[in-house]
Motif scaffolding. Structure first.
Motif, mmCIF file in Angstrom:
data_model
loop_
_atom_site.group_PDB
_atom_site.id
_atom_site.type_symbol
_atom_site.label_atom_id
_atom_site.label_comp_id
_atom_site.label_asym_id
_atom_site.label_seq_id
_atom_site.Cartn_x
_atom_site.Cartn_y
_atom_site.Cartn_z
ATOM 1 N N SER A 72 21.413 -86.897 -50.244
ATOM 2 C CA SER A 72 22.690 -86.575 -50.904
ATOM 3 C C SER A 72 24.035 -87.019 -50.160
ATOM 4 N N LYS A 132 29.112 -77.559 -52.918
ATOM 5 C CA LYS A 132 27.882 -77.072 -53.519
ATOM 6 C C LYS A 132 27.856 -76.619 -54.862
ATOM 7 N N ILE A 161 25.561 -83.817 -63.391
ATOM 8 C CA ILE A 161 25.804 -84.108 -62.068
ATOM 9 C C ILE A 161 26.416 -83.179 -61.527
ATOM 10 N N CYS A 162 26.332 -82.661 -60.213
ATOM 11 C CA CYS A 162 27.046 -81.662 -59.386
ATOM 12 C C CYS A 162 28.423 -82.443 -59.073
ATOM 13 N N ASP A 186 24.189 -84.437 -56.571
ATOM 14 C CA ASP A 186 22.920 -84.224 -56.951
ATOM 15 C C ASP A 186 22.918 -84.048 -58.606
ATOM 16 N N THR A 199 21.230 -85.931 -68.539
ATOM 17 C CA THR A 199 21.372 -85.643 -66.908
ATOM 18 C C THR A 199 22.679 -85.070 -66.774
ATOM 19 N N GLU A 247 16.568 -76.000 -58.088
ATOM 20 C CA GLU A 247 16.832 -75.700 -56.530
ATOM 21 C C GLU A 247 17.698 -74.402 -56.769
ATOM 22 N N VAL A 291 20.523 -83.210 -62.135
ATOM 23 C CA VAL A 291 19.221 -82.621 -62.964
ATOM 24 C C VAL A 291 19.201 -83.217 -64.121
ATOM 25 N N TYR A 301 27.825 -85.952 -49.472
ATOM 26 C CA TYR A 301 28.539 -84.899 -49.319
ATOM 27 C C TYR A 301 29.915 -84.996 -49.770
ATOM 28 N N TYR A 313 22.689 -77.016 -55.194
ATOM 29 C CA TYR A 313 22.703 -78.383 -55.160
ATOM 30 C C TYR A 313 23.951 -79.159 -54.448
ATOM 31 N N ALA A 314 23.898 -80.203 -53.870
ATOM 32 C CA ALA A 314 24.927 -80.709 -52.977
ATOM 33 C C ALA A 314 25.845 -81.593 -54.136
ATOM 34 N N TYR A 315 26.891 -81.875 -53.752
ATOM 35 C CA TYR A 315 27.690 -82.704 -54.556
ATOM 36 C C TYR A 315 27.002 -84.196 -55.043
#
Length: 316
Positions: A2, A32, A74-75, A55, A72, A48, A57, A4, A51-53
């Motif tokens: 990841s 996060k 994103i964080c 990441d 998709t 999860e 799904v 950050y 999730y970190a910056y």
């Protein structure tokens, strides 16, 4: 691995007081995101707790359903997922109802998500809108077009002539008929039609004093009374002199560009001359044959008696 991103926790601004800096010192903590929202009839992975910056799904739908939106998310650096989660829907579109048009691309109905169709207006109609449409969760995008009949402005006027009917506007297939003033000839097509291009075709006619000079026929002549000129659409008949053969039409009509068809040509008739020569030769040989037969088979004439002179011992 990841990547950050950090966010400030606490006051962004602190003021210097007589007792020192006010407030608590801020902290920079890694960004996060909490778990993204669930979608009806769909799932995401990986699952999860945090999730970190950066990441991401990925969503998927149950079999037979269409995923509408981005699969998709994103964080983000704001601490929540972007863009919004997708939807799982059963998307279908009905057949577009477009009058005076035909489908030229795309399959037959029913239509599913992301399938497209393309239409074309019938001849004499023009399209208002887009010819290509895609089936979306909100229906056809863009909306189905319309096919409206082609219209024509009034045809051009002609000098010394008129047309009928005279209207402000005409539609595809409408016809107008031209006529000229008395004593003038209409040169061109008398009937014009409103075309699918939005204007009348063919070009408008003309009203003219059309005449033709007498046709010049080499080794030929005009049958009937000959004139120095002939009016438009009048016809004459021509003929070749004896022993000449015609190549072309014997009837000519005066038109705007002269005689139609062009004047014919008269060629010396070799076939006729050959026939005359053959007949003459046959006659000559026939006469020779008659003379020959007469000379050969005529009856001989009687000869006079022969007298003998005995004294002289000779023929008298």
């Amino acid at each position: 691995m990841s990547v950050y991103s950090y966010q400030l926790v606490g006051y962004e601004i602190r003021n210097c007081r007589e007792t020192g800096w006010d407030g608590r010192p801020p902290l920079c903590e890694a960004v996060k995101c909490q778990a993204p929202p669930d979608v009806t009839d769909g799932t995401f992975e990986p699952a999860e707790e945090f999730y970190a910056y950066g990441d991401g799904v990925t969503y998927s739908c149950k079999r037979g359903l269409n995923l509408i939106g981005s699969s998709t998310i994103i964080c983000s650096d704001k601490g929540h997922f972007r863009p919004d989660p997708p939807q799982c829907l059963l998307v279908t579109c009905e057949r577009p109802e477009i009058l005076n048009a035909v489908r030229i691309e795309g399959k037959s109905p029913p239509y599913k998500y992301s399938e497209f169709v393309r239409y074309q207006c019938n001849k004499g109609y023009k399209m208002e809108g887009y010819d290509r449409m895609i089936c979306t969760e909100k229906g056809w995008d863009p909306p189905p077009p319309q096919c409206t009949v082609v219209k024509c402005k009034p045809p051009p006027a002609v000098t010394d002539g008129t047309f009928n009917p005279d209207k402000e506007q005409y539609t595809y297939g409408d016809e107008v008929t031209y006529s000229c003033k008395r004593g003038l000839n209409l040169v061109g097509s008398s009937v014009l039609t409103c075309s699918d291009k939005g204007h009348f075709q063919p070009d408008p006619p003309q009203c003219l004093h059309t005449t033709c000079d007498a046709p010049h026929i080499i080794n030929g002549f005009i049958i009937g009374d000959e004139s120095t000129f002939y009016r438009y659409k009048s016809s004459v008949r021509v003929e070749c002199y004896s022993f000449y053969k015609m190549e072309g039409s014997d009837i000519l009509t005066c038109e705007e560009n002269g005689w139609n068809p062009p004047s014919p040509k008269c060629y010396f008739n070799l076939v006729w001359i050959s026939a005359v020569i053959i007949v003459a030769l046959i006659f000559f040989f026939l006469v020779l044959c008659i003379v020959y037969c007469y000379m050969k088979f005529r009856k001989p004439s009687e000869s006079p008696p022969v007298l003998w002179d005995e004294a002289t011992d000779a023929i008298l």
